[in-house]
Design an enzyme around this catalytic site. Structure first.
Site, PDB file in Angstrom:
ATOM      1  N   GLU A 281       0.865  -1.348  -0.364  1.00  0.00           N
ATOM      2  CA  GLU A 281       0.096   0.058  -0.239  1.00  0.00           C
ATOM      3  C   GLU A 281       1.233   1.673   0.218  1.00  0.00           C
ATOM      4  O   GLU A 281       1.297   2.204  -0.634  1.00  0.00           O
ATOM      5  CB  GLU A 281      -0.831   0.154   1.327  1.00  0.00           C
ATOM      6  N   TRP A 284       1.755   1.742  -3.280  1.00  0.00           N
ATOM      7  CA  TRP A 284       0.686   2.523  -4.049  1.00  0.00           C
ATOM      8  C   TRP A 284       0.906   3.678  -4.079  1.00  0.00           C
ATOM      9  O   TRP A 284       1.007   4.515  -4.651  1.00  0.00           O
ATOM     10  CB  TRP A 284      -0.808   1.638  -4.190  1.00  0.00           C
ATOM     11  N   TRP A 312     -20.592  11.062 -20.590  1.00  0.00           N
ATOM     12  CA  TRP A 312     -20.514  10.822 -19.157  1.00  0.00           C
ATOM     13  C   TRP A 312     -21.570  11.649 -19.004  1.00  0.00           C
ATOM     14  O   TRP A 312     -22.386  12.277 -20.201  1.00  0.00           O
ATOM     15  CB  TRP A 312     -19.475  12.227 -18.330  1.00  0.00           C
ATOM     16  N   ASN A 347     -11.108   2.161   3.335  1.00  0.00           N
ATOM     17  CA  ASN A 347     -10.473   2.082   1.563  1.00  0.00           C
ATOM     18  C   ASN A 347     -11.097   1.331   0.294  1.00  0.00           C
ATOM     19  O   ASN A 347     -11.206   1.103  -0.644  1.00  0.00           O
ATOM     20  CB  ASN A 347      -8.865   1.182   1.973  1.00  0.00           C
ATOM     21  N   TRP A 365     -15.677  11.310 -13.521  1.00  0.00           N
ATOM     22  CA  TRP A 365     -14.762  11.041 -12.679  1.00  0.00           C
ATOM     23  C   TRP A 365     -13.989  11.895 -11.593  1.00  0.00           C
ATOM     24  O   TRP A 365     -14.130  11.617 -10.444  1.00  0.00           O
ATOM     25  CB  TRP A 365     -13.525   9.771 -12.862  1.00  0.00           C
ATOM     26  N   TRP A 388      -9.397   7.400  -8.574  1.00  0.00           N
ATOM     27  CA  TRP A 388     -10.454   7.108  -9.278  1.00  0.00           C
ATOM     28  C   TRP A 388     -10.436   7.354 -10.625  1.00  0.00           C
ATOM     29  O   TRP A 388     -11.189   6.554 -11.489  1.00  0.00           O
ATOM     30  CB  TRP A 388     -10.639   9.330  -8.903  1.00  0.00           C
TER      31      TRP A 388
END
Length: 482
Positions: A281, A284, A312, A347, A365, A388
């Protein structure tokens, strides 16, 4: 012989004393040290200012940093303005010999530090940047073509193959004080909300500062790490690290986290799987920062150009229902209310609510990213847009476009007894566990017993799951075929 000219240390997203290369260099020089924090909302290169939740955290973190510096003989000078102008003016004011800082490997910040370096060169003042924000600088991990990696797994393998980073530096035992220097009052910056004061939940949930960050890491690796690999997906359990805002503001460094985790794994090899998952993590976050180095407009444009034509929808009412936690899907609403109250969201639930916005509702997004930027205390310039885009399918290492999280099944799997939902959606606290993630299938008698009137004290779903999924797959297929 020590230099009598002051050494300025410019604090940025590194609000700590330990493992602070710039501060360590200044402290060991023997020169008087001036610690400076600049609220820079003027530099043209910095297009994005902090959101409300991060501004609140910054105020608390600066207070904690001030107290820590005072304990070793230092003070924190607060100034407001464009960094190059503020630093040049302060360097002239105190006749400084050097200015040091920890570099942030992002295009806007690098543009600002270039301006600072140029301004100092005109004054014949030394400029000294240091690595302190990442495990590995972006230049160290490139493809044969000179680009950064776009898939996390090979990226993380490269990091691991490079071995341990440099060991964290100790906290300076003492700073040589500089003459008293004028400083802004933190309260004048108005970082904290007053009318209305919406930060009560943040104060209840968090204690910003380096001391708390270190304590949180110790607690995690001592006990909470057991079962982390699975518990981190359970919002009904205390299974996450709760370190993200501390790392976001540099109250603890990635190197400190790395070495503490490695030591814990060596001491307790039975927990190696959980510790390695926790470290991934951190990886990331590193991956997202490296990505931002190559794509400075990550929060603005699709990393995959094929998404530029995505159909969208503009639906302000649906967007507002999502923001307020009034979608009619309990796990989604619980997450959005947790976010508003505490400045974070579990998360696993972050993925569910993001998927719901971009897939069930077909809302861009970028709208979700902007809301998170304003409401998360751990809003990070790299991780926030990267996450996102990952959910939307438009980013690096993106989730398959056909993966549409079912909020009902996600709730039943990861919050089976409804503990998380009952905490954040108290309207449903008396619903039976078998119905709490889809109260609309309850009988009129069951709803009455639970005190729930759909459409009155809890909303009916704003879109039916099957319809939302089918509409999303159709839109994604059109984009991919177009």
């Amino acid at each position: 012989m020590t230099d009598s000219h002051p050494h300025i240390v410019w604090f940025r997203d590194d609000l700590r004393l330990s493992d602070h290369p710039a501060l360590h260099a200044a402290a060991t020089s023997g020169a008087p040290v001036i610690c400076l924090y600049i609220l820079d909302e003027k530099s043209a290169a910095l297009k994005r200012t902090m959101g409300g939740a991060t501004r609140w955290w910054l105020a608390q973190s600066l207070r904690a940093l001030q107290a820590s510096l005072q304990a070793i003989g230092g003070t924190l000078v607060l100034r407001r303005g464009a960094a190059a102008d503020v630093i040049a003016a302060l360097a002239r004011e105190v006749d400084a010999a050097h200015v040091s800082w920890n570099e942030i490997a992002q295009a806007p910040e690098l543009m600002v530090t270039d301006q600072v370096t140029a301004a100092l060169a005109d004054l014949n003042v030394g400029a000294h940047p240091y690595h302190g924000d990442l495990l590995v600088p972006p230049a160290a991990i490139r493809t044969k073509e000179g680009r950064g990696l776009r898939v996390f797994t090979p990226f993380w393998k490269r990091i691991l193959a490079m071995g341990d980073p440099a060991k964290p530096l100790p906290t300076p035992k003492k700073l040589v004080p500089a003459p008293e220097i004028a400083s802004d009052n933190l309260s004048d910056w108005k970082l904290e909300p007053t009318r209305p004061d919406w930060a009560g939940g943040l104060r209840e949930s968090w204690t910003p500062g380096e001391a708390k960050a270190q304590q949180q890491l110790r607690q995690l690796l001592k006990a909470a790490i057991v079962g982390y690999a699975t518990n981190r997906d359970r919002p009904d359990r205390e299974g996450t690290s709760r370190l993200s805002p501390h790392v976001r503001f540099g109250e603890i460094s990635p190197r400190q986290v790395w070495y503490a985790a490695r030591f814990a794994a060596a001491e307790h090899p039975q927990h190696a799987t959980d510790i390695n998952k926790f470290l991934s993590e951190v990886g990331w976050r590193e991956f997202s920062r490296h990505l931002l180095f190559d794509v400075p407009d990550l929060a603005e444009r699709n990393l995959q150009p094929s998404f530029d034509a995505f159909p969208w929808r503009t639906d302000r009412a649906a967007l507002r229902a999502w923001q307020l936690g009034q979608t009619g899907y309990p796990i989604v609403d619980a997450g959005m209310r947790e976010l508003w109250h505490s400045g974070v969201m579990h998360n696993r639930v972050r993925m569910v609510v993001a998927s719901f916005l971009v897939k069930h509702l077909l809302i861009d997004w970028r709208e979700g990213e902007k809301w998170f930027w304003d409401t998360l205390v751990d809003a990070d310039a790299g991780s926030n847009p990267a996450n996102w885009q990952w959910v939307a399918g438009s980013g690096a290492d993106a989730a398959p476009y056909f993966r549409v999280f079912n909020p009902i099944l996600q709730g039943e799997k990861f919050d089976p007894d409804g503990i998380y939902v009952r905490r954040w959606v108290p309207e449903l606290k008396d619903m039976p566990s078998k119905l709490i993630h889809q109260p609309w299938i309850a009988s009129p008698l069951e709803l009455k017993r639970a005190g729930v009137t759909l459409g009155t004290n809890y909303p009916a779903p704003i879109i039916e799951h099957k319809l939302g999924r089918e509409r999303a797959l159709k839109a994604y297929a059109t984009t991919r075929n177009g």
